[in-house]
Design a protein around this motif. Structure first.
Motif, PDB file in Angstrom:
ATOM      1  N   TRP A 319       0.831  -1.206   0.000  1.00  0.00           N
ATOM      2  CA  TRP A 319       0.000   0.000   0.000  1.00  0.00           C
ATOM      3  C   TRP A 319       0.868   1.258   0.000  1.00  0.00           C
ATOM      4  O   TRP A 319       0.532   2.260  -0.649  1.00  0.00           O
ATOM      5  CB  TRP A 319      -0.911   0.013   1.234  1.00  0.00           C
ATOM      6  N   THR A 320       1.984   1.193   0.720  1.00  0.00           N
ATOM      7  CA  THR A 320       2.885   2.356   0.765  1.00  0.00           C
ATOM      8  C   THR A 320       3.474   2.653  -0.601  1.00  0.00           C
ATOM      9  O   THR A 320       3.494   3.809  -1.046  1.00  0.00           O
ATOM     10  CB  THR A 320       4.012   2.108   1.786  1.00  0.00           C
ATOM     11  N   LEU A 321       3.947   1.626  -1.292  1.00  0.00           N
ATOM     12  CA  LEU A 321       4.506   1.832  -2.628  1.00  0.00           C
ATOM     13  C   LEU A 321       3.444   2.333  -3.603  1.00  0.00           C
ATOM     14  O   LEU A 321       3.723   3.176  -4.465  1.00  0.00           O
ATOM     15  CB  LEU A 321       5.131   0.534  -3.144  1.00  0.00           C
ATOM     16  N   LEU A 322       2.220   1.828  -3.457  1.00  0.00           N
ATOM     17  CA  LEU A 322       1.131   2.310  -4.312  1.00  0.00           C
ATOM     18  C   LEU A 322       0.813   3.771  -3.998  1.00  0.00           C
ATOM     19  O   LEU A 322       0.614   4.577  -4.918  1.00  0.00           O
ATOM     20  CB  LEU A 322      -0.110   1.443  -4.110  1.00  0.00           C
ATOM     21  N   ALA A 323       0.799   4.116  -2.722  1.00  0.00           N
ATOM     22  CA  ALA A 323       0.528   5.503  -2.325  1.00  0.00           C
ATOM     23  C   ALA A 323       1.612   6.442  -2.835  1.00  0.00           C
ATOM     24  O   ALA A 323       1.322   7.574  -3.259  1.00  0.00           O
ATOM     25  CB  ALA A 323       0.415   5.593  -0.802  1.00  0.00           C
ATOM     26  N   ILE A 324       2.853   5.993  -2.805  1.00  0.00           N
ATOM     27  CA  ILE A 324       3.953   6.825  -3.312  1.00  0.00           C
ATOM     28  C   ILE A 324       3.748   7.130  -4.794  1.00  0.00           C
ATOM     29  O   ILE A 324       3.911   8.274  -5.242  1.00  0.00           O
ATOM     30  CB  ILE A 324       5.310   6.132  -3.082  1.00  0.00           C
ATOM     31  N   SER A 325       3.364   6.109  -5.560  1.00  0.00           N
ATOM     32  CA  SER A 325       3.184   6.322  -6.994  1.00  0.00           C
ATOM     33  C   SER A 325       1.969   7.198  -7.285  1.00  0.00           C
ATOM     34  O   SER A 325       2.019   8.068  -8.162  1.00  0.00           O
ATOM     35  CB  SER A 325       3.057   4.977  -7.722  1.00  0.00           C
ATOM     36  N   VAL A 326       0.888   7.008  -6.547  1.00  0.00           N
ATOM     37  CA  VAL A 326      -0.344   7.757  -6.812  1.00  0.00           C
ATOM     38  C   VAL A 326      -0.208   9.224  -6.394  1.00  0.00           C
ATOM     39  O   VAL A 326      -0.755  10.112  -7.058  1.00  0.00           O
ATOM     40  CB  VAL A 326      -1.540   7.098  -6.097  1.00  0.00           C
ATOM     41  N   THR A 327       0.512   9.493  -5.316  1.00  0.00           N
ATOM     42  CA  THR A 327       0.670  10.874  -4.851  1.00  0.00           C
ATOM     43  C   THR A 327       1.820  11.603  -5.543  1.00  0.00           C
ATOM     44  O   THR A 327       1.954  12.816  -5.387  1.00  0.00           O
ATOM     45  CB  THR A 327       0.894  10.932  -3.330  1.00  0.00           C
ATOM     46  N   SER A 328       2.621  10.874  -6.291  1.00  0.00           N
ATOM     47  CA  SER A 328       3.738  11.508  -6.997  1.00  0.00           C
ATOM     48  C   SER A 328       3.229  12.369  -8.146  1.00  0.00           C
ATOM     49  O   SER A 328       2.341  11.960  -8.897  1.00  0.00           O
ATOM     50  CB  SER A 328       4.693  10.440  -7.538  1.00  0.00           C
ATOM     51  N   THR A 329       3.810  13.545  -8.286  1.00  0.00           N
ATOM     52  CA  THR A 329       3.454  14.386  -9.435  1.00  0.00           C
ATOM     53  C   THR A 329       4.252  14.002 -10.666  1.00  0.00           C
ATOM     54  O   THR A 329       3.998  14.513 -11.759  1.00  0.00           O
ATOM     55  CB  THR A 329       3.709  15.878  -9.122  1.00  0.00           C
ATOM     56  N   TRP A 330       5.219  13.104 -10.482  1.00  0.00           N
ATOM     57  CA  TRP A 330       6.003  12.612 -11.618  1.00  0.00           C
ATOM     58  C   TRP A 330       5.753  11.117 -11.744  1.00  0.00           C
ATOM     59  O   TRP A 330       6.536  10.287 -11.299  1.00  0.00           O
ATOM     60  CB  TRP A 330       7.484  12.919 -11.426  1.00  0.00           C
ATOM     61  N   LEU A 331       4.610  10.759 -12.333  1.00  0.00           N
ATOM     62  CA  LEU A 331       4.221   9.363 -12.452  1.00  0.00           C
ATOM     63  C   LEU A 331       4.581   8.826 -13.827  1.00  0.00           C
ATOM     64  O   LEU A 331       4.217   9.403 -14.845  1.00  0.00           O
ATOM     65  CB  LEU A 331       2.715   9.209 -12.231  1.00  0.00           C
ATOM     66  N   LEU A 332       5.286   7.700 -13.835  1.00  0.00           N
ATOM     67  CA  LEU A 332       5.613   6.995 -15.063  1.00  0.00           C
ATOM     68  C   LEU A 332       5.078   5.572 -14.946  1.00  0.00           C
ATOM     69  O   LEU A 332       4.874   5.065 -13.837  1.00  0.00           O
ATOM     70  CB  LEU A 332       7.127   6.996 -15.290  1.00  0.00           C
ATOM     71  N   ALA A 333       4.852   4.929 -16.062  1.00  0.00           N
ATOM     72  CA  ALA A 333       4.169   3.628 -16.063  1.00  0.00           C
ATOM     73  C   ALA A 333       4.860   2.617 -15.151  1.00  0.00           C
ATOM     74  O   ALA A 333       4.200   1.841 -14.447  1.00  0.00           O
ATOM     75  CB  ALA A 333       4.098   3.090 -17.490  1.00  0.00           C
ATOM     76  N   TRP A 334       6.171   2.605 -15.158  1.00  0.00           N
ATOM     77  CA  TRP A 334       6.902   1.596 -14.393  1.00  0.00           C
ATOM     78  C   TRP A 334       6.841   1.877 -12.894  1.00  0.00           C
ATOM     79  O   TRP A 334       7.135   1.003 -12.097  1.00  0.00           O
ATOM     80  CB  TRP A 334       8.341   1.492 -14.878  1.00  0.00           C
ATOM     81  N   TYR A 335       6.441   3.079 -12.480  1.00  0.00           N
ATOM     82  CA  TYR A 335       6.291   3.349 -11.051  1.00  0.00           C
ATOM     83  C   TYR A 335       5.128   2.551 -10.454  1.00  0.00           C
ATOM     84  O   TYR A 335       5.200   2.134  -9.293  1.00  0.00           O
ATOM     85  CB  TYR A 335       6.052   4.836 -10.796  1.00  0.00           C
TER      86      TYR A 335
END
Length: 375
Positions: A319-335
């Motif tokens: 869940w933490t890794l998913l939250a990091i990717s979703v809240t990131s303003t720099w999201l790339l597919a591999w994130y």
């Protein structure tokens, strides 16, 4: 020559077709034999390996940073690829990164150095081989962890290894995130085996490739409450910091400033950017970055508290890794691949649903040009 350039529209149609096929495979995964699953994943790996680098110029940045250090004696933590504008790889580096020093950990930079003397073509094939090996290792460890958690291992490797974002974007781009995922799953497997010190040290090694994986360490420690994990992490961090400092100076271990720099970037695919557009804002403002960081901290603190109370640490880390990717303003597919191997072995099945839902939203966003009216 044989063949022709793949058009953008044809590519998007292929992504949709792949995604639909993946949904079918995932739904039927429990009825698919081990042999069939392995053959399918192997074919996908071979097809991507034989093809060109897909959708990202990151691999050329990896090569550029390696060539800066090996061929030109320039510290990649102090200068961007513009410092080697005369090098053959420079023209392939993405425009956004030509003036940006490397954001990757010193371990990854040192691992990439042996490829630098091979030239651009040789280094590309080297990167592709490393990505393939890292992927195979990740899937083997996912299988092993799934069996230990009484999860169908065929389902687990199919959901990860046949995932369209994993294959097209991760493997297709030869991204170093695959090395990070390998070390992530190695740490999980070691933890399941009760080898606490090596598990924590492996997480630190992963963070010295890409810092994101460090987020799982507190959950491992809270779950196991083992002094050996703390000792292993501290020793590995000390050794890694020493090697990074000796190889690249203080800038090679200044992770905080690198993370702060990268956190300011905004991509068109990020969820915060899309939400800003939905409410009529032109984009993400500086205050939004602060609010997103605060939200992420609250999420992580809540998950740490739940882990302390007995919640499955693998689920909490995912869940933490998913939250990091979703809240990131720099999201790339591999994130949004980061939580996937954890999601397939997590006790909380909602994590897998959420991870796949986020990936589906990403694919929908990517393929919207197919449904735009023709002018």
């Amino acid at each position: 020559g044989i063949g022709e350039r793949l058009g953008f529209r044809v590519f998007l149609i292929a992504v949709l077709a792949f995604s639909a096929a993946y949904a079918g495979v995932a739904a039927l995964a429990r009825t698919i034999s081990k042999r069939t699953a392995v053959i399918l994943i192997a074919v996908l790996h071979v097809l991507v390996f034989a093809g060109p680098i897909l959708l990202s110029t990151d691999v050329f940045s990896y090569i550029a940073y390696a060539r800066m250090g090996v061929e030109h004696g320039i510290n990649p933590y102090l200068h961007g690829p513009i410092a080697i504008a005369h090098d053959p790889v420079y023209k392939y580096v993405g425009q956004d990164w030509k003036h940006v020093a490397t954001a990757y950990g010193p371990l990854y930079t040192l691992l990439s150095y042996p490829l630098a003397p091979l030239g651009v073509n040789g280094a590309i094939w080297g990167m592709k081989i490393i990505a393939q090996l890292a992927s195979i290792g990740t899937l083997v460890l996912t299988w092993r962890c799934a069996r230990l958690r009484d999860v169908n291992p065929v389902m687990a490797i199919l959901v990860v290894g046949a995932n369209p974002l994993y294959v097209i974007y991760g493997l297709g781009g030869a991204h170093n995130d695959l090395i990070m995922l390998l070390l992530l799953m190695a740490a999980v497997a070691l933890t399941f085996a009760g080898r606490d010190a090596p598990a924590a040290a492996t997480v630190v090694a992963g963070a010295l490739v890409k810092a994101t994986v460090a987020a799982i360490l507190p959950f491992m420690i809270l779950a196991r409450r083992s002094r050996a994990q703390i000792v292993g992490a501290v020793l590995a961090l000390g050794l890694g910091a020493l090697i990074g400092y000796l190889a690249f100076g203080v800038h090679g271990i200044d992770i905080v400033s690198v993370l702060n720099r990268d956190a300011a970037f905004v991509s068109t695919d990020s969820f915060p950017n899309e939400l800003a557009h939905l409410v009529g804002k032109p984009g993400v403002f500086p205050v939004d970055h602060d609010l997103l960081k605060a939200a992420l901290v609250l999420i992580i603190v809540h998950l740490l508290w739940r882990t302390w109370r007995g919640y499955d640490w693998v689920s909490a880390a995912g869940w933490t890794l998913l939250a990091i990717s979703v809240t990131s303003t720099w999201l790339l597919a591999w994130y949004i691949l980061w939580p996937l191997p954890l999601a397939v072995i997590a006790r909380d099945r909602r994590l897998l649903v959420a991870t796949l839902a986020v990936q589906a939203l990403f694919i929908v966003h990517q393929t919207t040009p197919l449904f735009a009216p023709v002018s």
